[in-house]
Design an enzyme around this catalytic site. Structure first.
Site, short mmCIF file in Angstrom:
data_model
loop_
_atom_site.label_atom_id
_atom_site.label_comp_id
_atom_site.label_asym_id
_atom_site.label_seq_id
_atom_site.Cartn_x
_atom_site.Cartn_y
_atom_site.Cartn_z
N CYS A 83 10.55 -4.80 7.34
CA CYS A 83 10.31 -3.15 7.39
C CYS A 83 10.49 -3.10 8.96
CB CYS A 83 8.78 -3.12 6.95
SG CYS A 83 8.52 -3.52 5.51
N HIS A 331 7.74 5.55 3.11
CA HIS A 331 8.05 4.23 3.85
C HIS A 331 9.20 3.68 2.98
CE1 HIS A 331 7.99 0.67 5.96
NE2 HIS A 331 7.18 -0.04 5.46
#
Lengths: 383, 130
Positions: A83, A331
């Site tokens: 991420c 996200h």
């Protein structure tokens, strides 16, 4: 190293972009950034993307995107740090311009998550497959282990977790690019599905499609094209053990502490000098830990800080996640680190509209992968 | 997903809790490693970990990956074994509300997951409350 500045930015709306492919959304964001910067060419390109292989069965997206942007034969490379891929891609672009090897570099990020069959399993590959995931733990589960430990050790409350989500949705409601640009109530958080105790659905960042891109350049380039710019005054990255259980403490993120130390030193500033920060709130508890580990609040006091409104846009103390954060903005994992940069860039140029932080001069981004096994921090300075 | 070779090479750790103990500084690596992260030595002896420990933190997984969905809700915790090694594992054979940080557990051998209808059965360790 020479000074590096950001001269343009572009992103897609974040959300469930069913009608668009991974190449469509990346090219859309990259073209916006190139047009915003007003540059005639770019020297090279770095693209943060966690797992196009698992999400859409496409690797080699550096070349793919250069092809569809019509800018072959420039060097184009995908960067992967789970991420934190977007932040890591930006750092590569920064280093390439700082070194003098290139003058204008595009740093982008993309993830197309809604095409995937098992998103939970794909995301779990950022943890230790053989010794964490094998036992049935999920990403919300890993952050729940952190939350439970933080609550036990410091008395952080369930309400304080909710306050993070409520604050980020309030900020996100002012962001036209946010996936969930609406406010939520304490009751909605507490009535949402329990995912991994104590984390509920509204403690978790969503599954998102999206892309973001910025143009990084030397100061000379910026001055030649007479473009307003924001200076990158620090770039730092650190790693930690892949498995959460291998760490000394579960309530502090070592990579965040280390990267922050390096970043503050490089910029020659202290936490109190920072006006706003975009932190990696993949889960509400993450924002609380990171706000402590970046030095804005004493260890164990991050929950109280959000409860007392010290992290709001209006607080004047430290505005955290003015964009809505991962929670409300969405996200798309590889794009997140770049979208954080864009929020701070726009804030420092005074272009953040209804969510503008007054007199913002120094802003920070904190992007992390896994349970903090990778952390990338940047500090930007406006005029 | 779990091809046999990939599964089989982890058997000493998962079935017998075998770890590598650094002969220079005493650091215990679980799973075994090629180089000691503390003193950089490459010399390890094989030891068996303690099968008792305590709960450092835990959660109840209510939304799981596909192959664990029949087991939900289930508890997963980080256990500190008596020799100081920490592992992530399920905590089973207990009412979920009886689990607390600090409680003592014992490590036992159990089935962990199945690789679909035709794939291999995967075994390993879980914790039970003492």
């Amino acid at each position: 190293m020479r000074d590096v500045v950001i001269i343009g930015a572009g992103m897609t709306k974040f959300g469930e972009l069913w009608t668009k492919s991974i190449r469509d959304i990346f090219v859309e964001a990259a073209l916006k950034a190139i047009e915003d910067a007003g540059v005639e060419y770019i020297d090279s390109m770095y693209i943060g993307s966690m797992s196009p292989g698992l999400f859409v069965e496409q690797e080699h997206i550096g070349a793919l995107m250069a092809d569809y942007l019509g800018i072959t034969p420039i060097p184009a490379t995908r960067v992967e740090s789970a991420c934190a891929s977007g932040g890591a891609a930006f750092r590569q672009a920064f280093l390439e311009v700082a070194s003098g090897a290139s003058n204008i570099v595009l740093a982008g990020g993309v993830e197309k998550m809604t095409d995937a069959e098992d998103v939970t399993a794909a995301l779990a590959t950022a943890a230790d497959q053989e010794y964490e995931v094998y036992q049935g733990i999920t990403f919300p589960g890993l952050y729940a282990l952190i939350a439970k430990a933080h609550m036990h050790q410091f008395g952080t409350t369930r309400k304080q977790l909710s306050d993070v989500a409520i604050k980020n949705h309030r900020n996100g409601s002012k962001n036209p690019n946010a996936q969930f640009g609406f406010e939520i109530t304490p009751e909605q958080v507490m009535n949402s599905t329990m995912v991994a105790d104590p984390l509920r659905l509204l403690d978790c960042s969503p599954v998102t499609d999206g892309a973001a891109a910025v143009i990084v350049a030397s100061v000379e380039v910026a001055k030649n094209i007479k473009k307003d710019f924001v200076k990158v005054i620090a770039s730092a990255q650190a790693s930690d053990t892949i498995a959460l259980h291998s760490r000394e403490s579960f309530t502090t993120l070592g990579s965040v502490v280390k990267a922050a130390e390096k970043a503050y030193r490089m910029a020659g500033i202290k936490p109190k000098d920072v006006n706003l920060v975009e932190v990696h709130d993949c889960f509400t508890i993450a924002e609380i830990l990171v706000s402590e580990d970046l030095g804005f609040f004493e260890k164990g006091k991050g929950g109280e800080a959000v409860e007392n409104g010290l992290t709001s846009i209006e607080s004047g103390k430290i505005a955290i996640n003015t964009s809505g954060g991962l929670k409300a903005k969405g996200h798309p994992v590889g794009a997140t680190g770049i979208a954080q940069i864009i929020e701070v860039y726009e804030q420092l140029l005074g272009k953040a509209g209804a969510r503008q932080v007054k007199n913002a001069r120094i802003g920070m981004t904190q992007n992390m992968g896994g349970t903090g096994a990778s952390c990338v921090i940047h500090i930007l300075e406006g005029k | 997903m779990k091809n046999v070779a990939r599964y089989q090479r982890e058997i000493p750790q998962r079935y017998r809790l075998e770890a590598g103990k650094c002969t220079s500084c005493g650091y215990i690596a679980f799973p075994p490693r090629l180089i000691c992260p503390k003193c950089k030595s490459k010399n390890f002896e094989t030891i068996k970990l303690s099968d008792e420990g305590k709960i450092l933190t835990f959660t109840i997984i209510r939304v799981s990956a596909e192959q664990f969905s029949k087991q939900t809700p289930f508890a997963v915790g980080i256990i500190e074994l008596n020799d100081g090694v920490k592992i992530t594992t399920q905590i089973v054979d207990t009412e979920l509300d009886k689990i607390e940080i600090g409680k003592k557990v014992k490590i036992v051998f159990r089935k962990i997951q199945e690789d679909g209808h035709a794939g291999i059965l995967c075994y390993g360790y879980k914790a039970i409350m003492l």
